[in-house]
Design a protein around this motif. Structure first.
Motif, PDB file in Angstrom:
ATOM      1  N   THR A 311      -7.859   1.340  -3.871  1.00  0.00           N
ATOM      2  CA  THR A 311      -6.630   0.583  -4.085  1.00  0.00           C
ATOM      3  C   THR A 311      -6.008   0.957  -5.423  1.00  0.00           C
ATOM      4  OG1 THR A 311      -7.624  -1.257  -2.872  1.00  0.00           O
ATOM      5  CG2 THR A 311      -5.611  -1.718  -4.111  1.00  0.00           C
ATOM      6  N   GLU A 315       1.606  -0.711  -9.922  1.00  0.00           N
ATOM      7  CA  GLU A 315       2.402  -1.559  -9.044  1.00  0.00           C
ATOM      8  C   GLU A 315       3.287  -0.713  -8.137  1.00  0.00           C
ATOM      9  OE1 GLU A 315       4.602  -4.421 -11.223  1.00  0.00           O
ATOM     10  OE2 GLU A 315       2.845  -5.446 -12.027  1.00  0.00           O
ATOM     11  N   GLY A 316       3.497  -1.231  -6.932  1.00  0.00           N
ATOM     12  CA  GLY A 316       4.415  -0.597  -6.011  1.00  0.00           C
ATOM     13  C   GLY A 316       3.821   0.491  -5.148  1.00  0.00           C
ATOM     14  N   SER A 318       0.846   0.055  -3.354  1.00  0.00           N
ATOM     15  CA  SER A 318       0.024  -0.512  -2.285  1.00  0.00           C
ATOM     16  C   SER A 318       0.580  -1.886  -1.942  1.00  0.00           C
ATOM     17  CB  SER A 318      -1.445  -0.626  -2.720  1.00  0.00           C
ATOM     18  OG  SER A 318      -1.572  -1.463  -3.854  1.00  0.00           O
ATOM     19  N   ALA A 319       0.111  -2.431  -0.837  1.00  0.00           N
ATOM     20  CA  ALA A 319       0.569  -3.755  -0.424  1.00  0.00           C
ATOM     21  C   ALA A 319       0.173  -4.795  -1.466  1.00  0.00           C
ATOM     22  CB  ALA A 319      -0.035  -4.104   0.935  1.00  0.00           C
ATOM     23  N   ALA A 320       0.957  -5.850  -1.542  1.00  0.00           N
ATOM     24  CA  ALA A 320       0.648  -6.924  -2.484  1.00  0.00           C
ATOM     25  C   ALA A 320      -0.733  -7.491  -2.169  1.00  0.00           C
ATOM     26  CB  ALA A 320       1.701  -8.018  -2.396  1.00  0.00           C
TER      27      ALA A 320
END
Length: 363
Positions: A311, A315-316, A318-320
């Motif tokens: 993972t 930011e931006g 991968s999924a939240a």
């Protein structure tokens, strides 16, 4: 000093400045990566970088680095967390270093090495893309943010029977101990650096952690050091559920090794770990080490981490993340895991819960 001498000195300074500017202009840039030109030039002169890593899930990262920097020989050496620690210390102390970068998911061991002076400072221009909790002293850099989950055998355990929180798992172990006896796999907290990290972190975050660990111990769990045998045993049906498994690893395994593996992110809370990388103090190829470290944090490197089912922390990309995450900070709080009194107290309690009556009681 004569006018002629002054003139020559001035011309010499101008010439030196011009050469420096020319060299800077000719130094290679790396598109999409903020490594300084001088470090890029130095890395190409060194021509090699050696990385110690405690997992085999790095293929896309290595492939991407080699493709981007074909003139720099990348050697990835896979070694478990504790042997990695021992090798870095022995190499540095003996004056015969091999590793340039140490990269491991055993966050506490990495922080211990940094604290004890086995890392060098690097103010990476890529570190500004990381959350503050993932960078320590411009030496340790957490390059992933990976939830810790429950993995299970989808073929043998119905979805509605999978515990979906730590509280639910504790309830299941108490309500039907016979069903779960010998059917849970987990890292051995005595022998696995990752296992002790998870145990220690659980006891900080979860008020009923010891009740859960007592119940786990009473269930006669399968105890392992590396993660692969845990998932292999769940895939084979020897165990139904793996407690505290890295989601990235479980997902990678399910896609390539065992489609019967599923996983759930606990709804009450979940730990989130970072794989911590640092440049070793006596790195033989320090510029190439900087280049590799920056690559891990760059947008391309982070996308390569995602391809490896890790993972990304930027930011931006991968999924939240689901709610309830408890990131383990890269920093001095992890040094508490090396307090021998605290460590022995925790492990003694664990041994007693497993039925080892030879352990002295803990006051």
């Amino acid at each position: 000093m004569t006018v002629e001498v002054k003139r020559r000195r001035a011309l010499g300074l101008i010439g030196a400045a011009g050469l420096a500017a020319l060299a800077a202009g000719c130094a290679p840039r790396v598109e999409g990566q903020a490594t300084s030109r001088w470090d890029v030039m130095g890395a190409h002169r060194e021509g090699k970088v050696v990385v110690y890593v405690n997992t085999g899930v790095y293929g896309p990262v290595a492939e991407g680095f080699r493709k981007r920097f074909p003139k720099i020989k990348l050697t990835m050496v896979e070694v478990a967390a504790r042997p990695l620690q021992a090798r870095v210390m022995a190499e540095t102390d003996s004056g015969a270093p091999v590793a340039d970068v140490a990269w491991s998911s055993s966050m506490d061991i990495q922080v211990k090495l940094i604290n004890d002076g086995y890392a060098q400072t690097y103010r990476s221009p890529e570190a500004r893309h990381l959350p503050a909790w993932a960078v320590w002293r411009d030496q340790g850099f957490g390059v992933t943010a990976e939830p810790i989950v429950f993995a299970y055998n989808k073929r043998l355990l119905k979805e509605e029977d999978v515990p979906r929180s730590h509280a639910a798992l504790l309830g299941a172990l108490r309500d039907d101990p016979a069903r779960w006896r010998g059917r849970i796999a987990m890292y051995d907290p005595e022998k696995s650096g990752v296992g002790f990290l998870y145990m220690s972190s659980d006891t900080v975050v979860y008020p009923d952690a010891w009740a859960l660990y007592d119940a786990l111990a009473a269930s006669d769990p399968g105890l392992y050091v590396p993660g692969a045998p845990i998932l292999a045993s769940v895939t084979a049906g020897q165990h139904l559920l793996a407690y505290d498994m890295n989601r990235s690893y479980a997902d990678w395994w399910a896609r390539g090794q065992g489609p019967d593996i599923g996983y759930v992110t606990p709804s009450d809370y979940y730990l989130s770990i970072a794989r911590v990388a640092f440049i070793t103090r006596s790195a033989p190829h320090p510029k190439a080490a900087r280049l590799f470290l920056d690559y891990l944090m760059s947008e391309e490197g982070q996308r390569r981490l995602a391809q490896a089912r890790l993972t990304p922390i930027r930011e931006g990309l991968s999924a939240a993340p689901p709610p309830g995450g408890r990131p383990i900070r890269v920093g001095p709080a992890l040094l508490a895991n090396f307090d021998q009194g605290r460590r022995e107290e925790m492990l003694a309690r664990w041994r007693r819960a497993r039925g080892d009556r030879n352990q002295a009681p803990v006051d």
